[in-house]
Write an enzyme that holds these catalytic residues in place. Sequence first.
Site, PDB file in Angstrom:
ATOM      1  N   TYR A 124      -0.485   4.829   2.590  1.00  0.00           N
ATOM      2  CA  TYR A 124       1.340   4.337   2.489  1.00  0.00           C
ATOM      3  C   TYR A 124       1.716   5.856   1.895  1.00  0.00           C
ATOM      4  O   TYR A 124       1.598   6.699   2.828  1.00  0.00           O
ATOM      5  CB  TYR A 124       0.881   3.558   0.617  1.00  0.00           C
ATOM      6  CG  TYR A 124       0.259   1.897   0.891  1.00  0.00           C
ATOM      7  CD1 TYR A 124       1.066   1.446   1.242  1.00  0.00           C
ATOM      8  CD2 TYR A 124      -0.959   2.455   0.269  1.00  0.00           C
ATOM      9  CE1 TYR A 124       0.674   0.066   1.348  1.00  0.00           C
ATOM     10  CE2 TYR A 124      -1.409   0.953   0.853  1.00  0.00           C
ATOM     11  CZ  TYR A 124      -0.719   0.003   1.015  1.00  0.00           C
ATOM     12  OH  TYR A 124      -1.736  -1.108   1.163  1.00  0.00           O
ATOM     13  N   LYS A 141      -4.186  -5.689   5.940  1.00  0.00           N
ATOM     14  CA  LYS A 141      -3.075  -5.758   6.411  1.00  0.00           C
ATOM     15  C   LYS A 141      -3.604  -5.294   8.370  1.00  0.00           C
ATOM     16  O   LYS A 141      -2.082  -5.614   8.495  1.00  0.00           O
ATOM     17  CB  LYS A 141      -2.118  -4.512   6.129  1.00  0.00           C
ATOM     18  CG  LYS A 141      -1.273  -5.309   4.649  1.00  0.00           C
ATOM     19  CD  LYS A 141      -0.328  -4.209   3.782  1.00  0.00           C
ATOM     20  CE  LYS A 141       0.264  -5.157   2.384  1.00  0.00           C
ATOM     21  NZ  LYS A 141      -0.183  -4.977   1.140  1.00  0.00           N
TER      22      LYS A 141
HETATM   23  O1  DON Z   1      -0.494  -7.908  -2.728  1.00  0.00           O
HETATM   24  C1  DON Z   1      -1.165  -6.393  -3.537  1.00  0.00           C
HETATM   25  O2  DON Z   1      -0.279  -5.480  -4.108  1.00  0.00           O
HETATM   26  C2  DON Z   1      -2.096  -6.736  -3.221  1.00  0.00           C
HETATM   27  N1  DON Z   1      -3.328  -7.499  -2.598  1.00  0.00           N
HETATM   28  C3  DON Z   1      -2.752  -5.724  -2.122  1.00  0.00           C
HETATM   29  C4  DON Z   1      -2.366  -4.475  -2.070  1.00  0.00           C
HETATM   30  C5  DON Z   1      -3.292  -3.292  -1.597  1.00  0.00           C
HETATM   31  O3  DON Z   1      -3.651  -3.761  -1.598  1.00  0.00           O
HETATM   32  C6  DON Z   1      -2.176  -1.950  -2.018  1.00  0.00           C
HETATM   33  N2  DON Z   1      -2.967  -0.784  -1.406  1.00  0.00           N
HETATM   34  N3  DON Z   1      -2.983   0.133  -1.619  1.00  0.00           N
END
Ligand code: DON
Length: 308
Positions: free
Chosen positions: A244, A67
């Site tokens: 987060y 991101k």
């Molecule tokens: O979109 C998703 O759920 C995953 N490809 C990435 C989420 C993620 O890495 C959240 N992190 N802590």
Amino acid sequence: MISINDLLTRMVKECRPYCKTGKVASYIPELSAYDKNLLGIYLIRTDLREHFAGDSTAEFTMQSVSKVLILLAALIDTDLNRIKTKISFEPSHDGFNSIVNLETRDSHKPLNPFINSGAILSIGFSNGKTYEDKFCRILSLLHEITGNKNIGIHEGVYKSEKMTGSRNRALAYFMKSVGVLDGDVEEVLDAYFKICAIKVTVKELAQIAATLANRGISVSTGKRVFSPEAAQTVNAMMMLCGMYDESGSFAVSVGLPSKSGVGGGIMSVSPGKVGVGIYGPALNEKGSSIAGIELLKKLRNELDIGVF
Ligand code: DON
């Protein structure tokens, strides 16, 4: 005096037992195959010295650490004010894939570019006619930062998330339904899943982080890749939203702009000083590397690199 490499080796040894207390992500089926006892770290200082320890050559997928690349490409290819018309830059106290704020806020704007809805929407701001072009643009930004054109995606992880990513589909279709997301939802998501599946080691995470610490000049190639203002924006967002809904407690215990991903990666920036890449696929309940966070706490104290 103990060398930094020896110090890192000792810290990895002390933190590895935390791996047992976490769980490898399984909602993307392919991720569940990773060994939860792995732990590695790579440091690149702005004076270009490099240090590493532990499982520093293990490959993993960027997941949400990507991101940062999506936001950087958006900031390079368009301007911050245009991005702000569609995405807020405020922290969220809900999980990374939460839908609640999208529905309840009048504007239906994602709260920030580091939750899934905000990242999916941010892809649209990078250069490229099609979403495939935008994916290539974002991958080429990583090539520019690292000086390594061989970085690509993990096909198995990409396909695994594409087959099972119902929550991201829900977020994207909701944004389409309220007129926030333009374009073909499946094409946007395909680009998002590919970006999440970009395959790296801790070295590449440290290269991105050190380039952020170096205000946009790549520590690998010496060339300017993005502006100091873009670095400032991304570092601020990493501090406020990068971990987060535990970004607040993380700012207190570690105090470094950071971004985690469910693949087990964490990238941390000490502006002007050092970039850090960490890998430890055993996660805490918020989706961040459990041993990685312990490693960062020790690192902050031992090297005195916290920003506060
Ligand atoms: O979109 C998703 O759920 C995953 N490809 C990435 C989420 C993620 O890495 C959240 N992190 N802590």
